[in-house]
Design a protein around this motif. Structure first.
Motif, mmCIF file in Angstrom:
data_model
loop_
_atom_site.group_PDB
_atom_site.id
_atom_site.type_symbol
_atom_site.label_atom_id
_atom_site.label_comp_id
_atom_site.label_asym_id
_atom_site.label_seq_id
_atom_site.Cartn_x
_atom_site.Cartn_y
_atom_site.Cartn_z
ATOM 1 N N ALA A 123 -0.678 -26.523 24.085
ATOM 2 C CA ALA A 123 -0.587 -27.770 23.318
ATOM 3 C C ALA A 123 -1.898 -28.540 23.360
ATOM 4 C CB ALA A 123 0.551 -28.632 23.860
ATOM 5 N N SER A 154 1.137 -26.392 29.897
ATOM 6 C CA SER A 154 0.731 -27.418 28.933
ATOM 7 C C SER A 154 -0.507 -27.040 28.126
ATOM 8 C CB SER A 154 0.447 -28.727 29.677
ATOM 9 O OG SER A 154 -0.670 -28.566 30.534
ATOM 10 N N MET A 202 2.646 -24.455 16.162
ATOM 11 C CA MET A 202 2.310 -25.708 16.833
ATOM 12 C C MET A 202 3.176 -25.875 18.081
ATOM 13 S SD MET A 202 0.551 -28.514 17.024
ATOM 14 C CE MET A 202 -0.125 -28.918 15.412
ATOM 15 N N PRO A 203 2.576 -25.932 19.278
ATOM 16 C CA PRO A 203 3.372 -26.144 20.492
ATOM 17 C C PRO A 203 4.008 -27.520 20.471
ATOM 18 C CG PRO A 203 1.158 -25.353 21.006
ATOM 19 C CD PRO A 203 1.157 -25.768 19.569
ATOM 20 N N ASN A 204 5.090 -27.656 21.179
ATOM 21 C CA ASN A 204 5.783 -28.928 21.269
ATOM 22 C C ASN A 204 5.123 -29.794 22.329
ATOM 23 O OD1 ASN A 204 7.513 -31.058 21.290
ATOM 24 N ND2 ASN A 204 9.238 -29.956 22.215
ATOM 25 N N ALA A 205 4.365 -30.787 21.900
ATOM 26 C CA ALA A 205 3.688 -31.694 22.828
ATOM 27 C C ALA A 205 4.350 -33.048 22.877
ATOM 28 C CB ALA A 205 2.218 -31.842 22.429
ATOM 29 N N GLY A 206 5.534 -33.170 22.315
ATOM 30 C CA GLY A 206 6.249 -34.438 22.385
ATOM 31 C C GLY A 206 5.695 -35.504 21.476
ATOM 32 N N GLY A 207 4.839 -35.101 20.530
ATOM 33 C CA GLY A 207 4.295 -36.064 19.583
ATOM 34 C C GLY A 207 3.255 -36.981 20.174
ATOM 35 N N THR A 208 2.773 -36.663 21.361
ATOM 36 C CA THR A 208 1.783 -37.534 21.990
ATOM 37 C C THR A 208 0.488 -36.769 22.173
ATOM 38 O OG1 THR A 208 2.461 -36.897 24.212
ATOM 39 C CG2 THR A 208 3.594 -38.750 23.209
ATOM 40 N N ARG A 246 -4.323 -26.881 20.948
ATOM 41 C CA ARG A 246 -4.003 -27.120 19.539
ATOM 42 C C ARG A 246 -4.326 -28.550 19.124
ATOM 43 N NH1 ARG A 246 -1.239 -24.316 15.601
ATOM 44 N NH2 ARG A 246 -1.549 -25.449 13.654
#
Length: 456
Positions: free
Chosen positions: A293, A290, A385-391, A296
């Motif tokens: 993310a 994690s 941009m890493p995928n952080a689930g939009g949160t 970033r």
């Protein structure tokens, strides 16, 4: 009244004693049983006729401490008796003068409270007696070794190449997995970065938090969940039987702390926390997914800490501490991507000289700390941009973190506070006596990354 005096040797004596310790550490696993001296094996007296040491033994009462006994006779009478002991890794002796009635024969029993001193279990303690006669003759018993061990469990040792794992989980195959992971970590650190331990590593594996709590010193923090103790080359780990993912996270991390401590040890200071924790986290196999993310998101919010601010203690709040760990991993990753493994090896060599973080970075990488910070931030901004689930992870947000962000945050909660206090021991210990160092160690020990350096 018992008088305790700390005897501090000179630096040359310390180095000679440490070299002697290396030979002793290659011996068999720790022994918790009482050990006795051979009466005829006493040292040559300094004058006159030697005293006769009929019995010199020690017994362990975990978690309280050790009980030493001495029975001796002397032709001119005994007017002073010294008990001297030290931990295997420390050349500094503790001198205790127990109460007794002077005379031609003495029968002494003396208890040493290791619990109050904060001496952690899982180490060796060396000890001997010194008998003074009224005519000035001094006789010493041979130095012996006793294992200071958590005797609540039936520990089974698994010895490997420079590493021994102690466990009681009755799962030999799993314990061999732990041993293999530790050996692999040591080998990787040596091959990639030229960093090697100077003493064998001992890993004590507790099945759960409740079991481990019984090994902590009085008044220890309740959140402590394990410890790496570089000064003793010991790791105290909580690993549930069969949890291979935790093995891959915790073992390389803690081994990295012990190895980097040995590789950078010097009389002047320690490594900055961004390097210590970033390096250990970089060597983990799991538990860091994690972090890109988190870094970033912190960068986009203007909340990414500077490298200079990470030289010292990390924040105590969970979100701030997690960002500090993630940023430290990012810094080390950037250095490796730009300068290769050789960049880290050069930093380790520079830190061993006891220079400041600014000097080490300049010497190893050819730029100052602020320039490194500038270039690292530009590198972070250029990453996909890493995928952080939009949160978001940060405190105060309406949305809770999800997926890898949550997993990373929860994994750090146990580590956060303890790591920072433990890190201070890395620089302080060489300049302090054993009692002070043990006190700080007991107060600061924690999980994952270590006490003198980390909690996991």
């Amino acid at each position: 009244m018992t008088a305790t005096v700390r005897a501090v040797a000179g630096r040359l004596a310390r180095l000679a004693a440490v070299l002697g310790c290396l030979l002793l550490l290659a011996g068999p696993p720790l022994a918790a049983a009482a050990q006795s001296a051979t009466p005829a094996a006493v040292a040559t007296p300094l004058a006159g006729q030697a005293a006769t040491i009929a019995e010199a033994t020690v017994s362990e009462q975990f978690p309280t401490g050790l009980t030493f006994t001495l029975k001796a006779t002397a032709p001119t009478g005994i007017d002073r008796v010294d008990l001297l002991y030290r931990t295997l890794a420390d050349p500094t002796l503790t001198l205790v003068q127990p109460d007794f009635t002077p005379g031609r024969s003495v029968d002494i029993t003396h208890q040493v409270d290791l619990e109050t001193e904060g001496v952690p279990p899982g180490i060796d303690i060396l000890w001997h007696w010194r008998v003074h006669q009224s005519d000035g003759t001094v006789t010493e018993s041979p130095e012996q070794t006793v294992g200071w061990v958590d005797t609540r469990f039936d520990w089974v040792p698994y010895a490997g190449d420079g590493v021994t794992v102690y466990a009681y989980n009755q799962d030999p195959a799993f314990d061999q997995t732990i041993l293999k992971q530790a050996e692999d970590a040591v080998a990787t650190l040596g091959t990639k970065f030229g960093a090697k331990p100077t003493q064998p590593i001992r890993i004590w594996v507790y099945n759960d938090k409740d079991d481990f709590t019984g090994a902590l010193a009085p008044n220890s923090e309740p959140w402590i969940g394990g410890a790496a103790l570089p000064w003793y080359n010991v790791i105290q780990a909580i690993i549930s039987p069969g949890d291979t993912r935790e093995v891959q996270r915790l073992v390389p991390h803690e081994v990295s702390h012990l190895v980097s401590f040995a590789a950078t040890k010097n009389p002047f200071g320690g490594t900055p926390d961004w390097f210590e924790e970033g390096f250990a986290t970089y060597n983990q196999i799991t538990g860091k997914e994690s972090y890109p993310a988190i870094v970033r998101v912190a960068y986009e919010r203007g909340a990414l800490p500077s490298i200079r601010s990470l030289n010292g203690d990390f924040p105590y709040d969970p979100s701030g501490a997690t960002v500090a760990y993630a940023a430290s991993l990012s810094i080390v990753t950037y250095i490796i991507e730009r300068w290769g493994d050789d960049g880290i090896a050069k930093l380790i060599a520079a830190f061993k000289e006891g220079v400041t973080p600014d000097q080490a970075v300049q010497q190893a990488l050819g730029l100052d700390l602020d320039a490194l910070d500038h270039d690292w931030r530009a590198w972070v901004a250029a990453q996909p941009m890493p995928n952080a689930g939009g949160t978001s992870f940060f405190a105060g947000d309406n949305e809770p973190p999800v997926g890898g962000l949550l997993a990373g945050a929860l994994a750090l909660l146990a580590v956060v506070a303890g790591v920072r206090a433990l890190a201070r021991l890395r620089a302080d210990h060489p300049a302090t006596d054993g009692a002070e160092a043990h006190g700080r160690l007991a107060a600061g020990t924690a999980v994952g990354p270590t006490g003198p350096r980390s909690v996991a």
